[in-house]
Design a protein around this motif. Sequence first.
Motif, PDB file in Angstrom:
ATOM      1  N   LEU A  48     -13.894   0.937  33.293  1.00  0.00           N
ATOM      2  CA  LEU A  48     -13.703   1.935  34.897  1.00  0.00           C
ATOM      3  C   LEU A  48     -14.945   1.749  35.267  1.00  0.00           C
ATOM      4  CD1 LEU A  48     -12.152   3.641  36.504  1.00  0.00           C
ATOM      5  CD2 LEU A  48     -13.234   5.613  34.985  1.00  0.00           C
ATOM      6  N   LEU A  49     -14.899   1.255  36.801  1.00  0.00           N
ATOM      7  CA  LEU A  49     -16.146   1.230  37.590  1.00  0.00           C
ATOM      8  C   LEU A  49     -16.108   2.297  38.620  1.00  0.00           C
ATOM      9  CD1 LEU A  49     -18.478  -0.740  37.667  1.00  0.00           C
ATOM     10  CD2 LEU A  49     -17.377  -2.068  39.368  1.00  0.00           C
ATOM     11  N   ILE A  50     -17.001   2.920  38.686  1.00  0.00           N
ATOM     12  CA  ILE A  50     -17.359   3.914  39.929  1.00  0.00           C
ATOM     13  C   ILE A  50     -18.598   3.854  40.591  1.00  0.00           C
ATOM     14  CG2 ILE A  50     -16.256   5.710  38.571  1.00  0.00           C
ATOM     15  CD1 ILE A  50     -18.753   6.941  38.025  1.00  0.00           C
ATOM     16  N   LEU A  51     -18.574   4.505  42.089  1.00  0.00           N
ATOM     17  CA  LEU A  51     -19.796   4.123  42.786  1.00  0.00           C
ATOM     18  C   LEU A  51     -20.884   5.305  42.135  1.00  0.00           C
ATOM     19  CD1 LEU A  51     -18.145   3.979  46.290  1.00  0.00           C
ATOM     20  CD2 LEU A  51     -19.248   2.096  44.974  1.00  0.00           C
ATOM     21  N   LYS A  52     -22.153   4.568  42.502  1.00  0.00           N
ATOM     22  CA  LYS A  52     -23.351   5.661  41.892  1.00  0.00           C
ATOM     23  C   LYS A  52     -23.286   6.955  42.704  1.00  0.00           C
ATOM     24  CE  LYS A  52     -26.410   2.054  40.355  1.00  0.00           C
ATOM     25  NZ  LYS A  52     -27.868   1.191  40.610  1.00  0.00           N
ATOM     26  N   ASP A  53     -23.085   6.950  44.165  1.00  0.00           N
ATOM     27  CA  ASP A  53     -22.818   8.136  44.630  1.00  0.00           C
ATOM     28  C   ASP A  53     -22.106   9.068  44.116  1.00  0.00           C
ATOM     29  OD1 ASP A  53     -24.675   7.080  46.347  1.00  0.00           O
ATOM     30  OD2 ASP A  53     -23.169   6.743  48.096  1.00  0.00           O
ATOM     31  N   LYS A 100     -25.313  -7.660  36.722  1.00  0.00           N
ATOM     32  CA  LYS A 100     -26.641  -7.303  36.093  1.00  0.00           C
ATOM     33  C   LYS A 100     -27.001  -5.917  36.202  1.00  0.00           C
ATOM     34  CE  LYS A 100     -30.481  -8.666  37.436  1.00  0.00           C
ATOM     35  NZ  LYS A 100     -32.006  -9.580  37.455  1.00  0.00           N
ATOM     36  N   ASP A 101     -26.672  -5.301  37.554  1.00  0.00           N
ATOM     37  CA  ASP A 101     -27.361  -4.052  38.168  1.00  0.00           C
ATOM     38  C   ASP A 101     -26.202  -2.896  37.658  1.00  0.00           C
ATOM     39  OD1 ASP A 101     -29.936  -4.901  38.502  1.00  0.00           O
ATOM     40  OD2 ASP A 101     -29.209  -5.547  40.461  1.00  0.00           O
ATOM     41  N   ILE A 102     -25.278  -3.277  36.913  1.00  0.00           N
ATOM     42  CA  ILE A 102     -24.164  -2.071  36.843  1.00  0.00           C
ATOM     43  C   ILE A 102     -24.803  -1.008  35.611  1.00  0.00           C
ATOM     44  CG2 ILE A 102     -21.788  -1.500  35.398  1.00  0.00           C
ATOM     45  CD1 ILE A 102     -20.874  -4.242  36.497  1.00  0.00           C
ATOM     46  N   VAL A 103     -24.668   0.298  36.143  1.00  0.00           N
ATOM     47  CA  VAL A 103     -25.369   1.102  35.150  1.00  0.00           C
ATOM     48  C   VAL A 103     -24.146   1.833  34.322  1.00  0.00           C
ATOM     49  CG1 VAL A 103     -26.409   3.376  35.176  1.00  0.00           C
ATOM     50  CG2 VAL A 103     -27.089   1.810  37.034  1.00  0.00           C
ATOM     51  N   PRO A 104     -24.587   1.605  32.928  1.00  0.00           N
ATOM     52  CA  PRO A 104     -23.611   2.348  31.759  1.00  0.00           C
ATOM     53  C   PRO A 104     -23.505   3.939  32.160  1.00  0.00           C
ATOM     54  CG  PRO A 104     -25.505   1.829  30.736  1.00  0.00           C
ATOM     55  CD  PRO A 104     -25.572   1.315  32.223  1.00  0.00           C
ATOM     56  N   VAL A 105     -22.397   4.558  32.127  1.00  0.00           N
ATOM     57  CA  VAL A 105     -22.286   5.837  32.564  1.00  0.00           C
ATOM     58  C   VAL A 105     -21.725   6.643  31.421  1.00  0.00           C
ATOM     59  CG1 VAL A 105     -21.232   7.603  33.831  1.00  0.00           C
ATOM     60  CG2 VAL A 105     -21.968   5.610  34.934  1.00  0.00           C
ATOM     61  N   GLY A 158     -18.819   2.343  33.996  1.00  0.00           N
ATOM     62  CA  GLY A 158     -20.111   2.012  34.859  1.00  0.00           C
ATOM     63  C   GLY A 158     -19.927   2.242  36.255  1.00  0.00           C
ATOM     64  N   ALA A 159     -21.125   2.186  36.543  1.00  0.00           N
ATOM     65  CA  ALA A 159     -21.549   2.515  37.883  1.00  0.00           C
ATOM     66  C   ALA A 159     -22.327   1.536  38.755  1.00  0.00           C
ATOM     67  CB  ALA A 159     -22.274   3.974  38.195  1.00  0.00           C
ATOM     68  N   VAL A 160     -21.967   1.308  40.129  1.00  0.00           N
ATOM     69  CA  VAL A 160     -22.680   0.328  41.167  1.00  0.00           C
ATOM     70  C   VAL A 160     -22.888   0.929  42.135  1.00  0.00           C
ATOM     71  CG1 VAL A 160     -21.320  -1.789  40.177  1.00  0.00           C
ATOM     72  CG2 VAL A 160     -20.207  -0.416  41.850  1.00  0.00           C
ATOM     73  N   SER A 161     -23.784   0.192  43.217  1.00  0.00           N
ATOM     74  CA  SER A 161     -24.446   0.868  43.961  1.00  0.00           C
ATOM     75  C   SER A 161     -23.466   1.014  45.749  1.00  0.00           C
ATOM     76  CB  SER A 161     -25.883   0.386  44.661  1.00  0.00           C
ATOM     77  OG  SER A 161     -25.600  -0.939  44.799  1.00  0.00           O
ATOM     78  N   ASN A 162     -22.673  -0.097  45.479  1.00  0.00           N
ATOM     79  CA  ASN A 162     -21.823  -0.077  46.879  1.00  0.00           C
ATOM     80  C   ASN A 162     -20.373  -0.575  46.725  1.00  0.00           C
ATOM     81  OD1 ASN A 162     -21.806  -3.316  47.172  1.00  0.00           O
ATOM     82  ND2 ASN A 162     -23.852  -2.920  46.867  1.00  0.00           N
ATOM     83  N   LEU A 163     -19.504  -0.494  47.563  1.00  0.00           N
ATOM     84  CA  LEU A 163     -18.023  -0.753  47.465  1.00  0.00           C
ATOM     85  C   LEU A 163     -17.865  -2.252  47.297  1.00  0.00           C
ATOM     86  CD1 LEU A 163     -15.212   0.370  47.244  1.00  0.00           C
ATOM     87  CD2 LEU A 163     -15.392   0.374  49.634  1.00  0.00           C
TER      88      LEU A 163
END
Length: 439
Positions: free
Chosen positions: A77-82, A29-34, A43-48
Amino acid sequence: MDNKQIWSAALSYIRKDINSVVGFNTYIKDIVPVSFDGEIFTGAVSNLICKSMVEIRYRDMIENALSKITARKVTFLLILKDEFVTEPKKELPKNNSKTNLNPKYTFDNFIVGSSNEFATAIAMSTAKNPGQEMNNPLFLYGDSGLGKTHLMQAIGNEIVKQYPEKKVVYVTSEKFTNDMIESLHIKDMGSFRQLYRNVDVLLIDDIQFIENKQGVQEEFFHTFNELHQNNKQIVLTSDRMPRELATLDLRLKTRFEWGLSIDIIKPDYETRVAILKKKSESRNVYINEEVLSYIAERIDSNVRELEGALLKIISYAGMKHTEITKELAENVIKSIIPDDGIIKITPQKIIDSICSYYNISEEEILGKSKQKNIAFARQIAMYLCKTLTTMNFSMIARALGNRDRTTVMYGVDKIMASIKNDSALKADIEAITKDINSI
């Protein structure tokens, strides 16, 4: 749709399909589209931990949802928000707002091989001298994922570079259609015609989608005439050659054949290796020749699936913090092609199941009989070959008695249309599919 709208729509599909509400709320739910470049949705998520869980458990589900929304094969493709915040350079290049061209599609990064050598030479010639009668229109056709869009946009980007004064516009046929509908709605067709007829180069992707849209075909017919008469360059792509666009206006078919129609086929082994090498280098990832060869041998359907497999391997290695070995590649490829390259579902298994289910012979399926029950069973075989395997229309045509490619396309379309309203047919296909998977 923009990235947020695509992701929001995809979430609706995922929410319906996922088995665990907790899993959805915790990881998805909290994945951010980049970003989205038409092939890769980032998309981006907050932690590994969240990143790892999504990639292991939910990637296929997400890619299926995104593919449904965009009507094309999408790699997630998923990356970290940082990474996204501190390294904005990771974002994919944005389209030129004036031309709609994506700057990453150039001749420099297009891998040339025997499957596209002629098409590339003509494309470069067209970019050098746009509007020449021999190449106008230039009609590129072939199955999905073979580089038609890349080559078309490379023409546009090269013309912009060489002739900055020329007005270049790239759109999909869907965008052309939607713009026309919107203009009709607000009663301003003048602006629409000004937009599409006052250009030096018009590039339209997936022109086959204006089939069965008579109003759109009529408008495009006049747009085509206006541009062609004034020696303006037209470039079109399609999944079929002009004469195979069965429900397209004959006047348009004729005009599409005025210039050059060029087929692009799937890349050979050497080209696949070169593509993999180029793509890994562009991501600053070293992969040895043995691994590149292994991937190229196992994935031979199209460029998009080849790149998707490479991206999964790179992502998996990054998640595990390990180098990319042949063993690692084998494990990832098994999730794409079962049993280490042995495709479970073959045309023969489909034919066997259909013959058993309908009590007809293989000779009848592969033969020329036009009996209604046999012809219908044959069309179901075509449909299942298309939906359960990676075969293209030409391959299916050969497997089912060396038929014409257009016959297969018609058969697949007929079953797809019928299955929506025929519950009995849907039940038959589900039963046959279950039988095929049990063989």
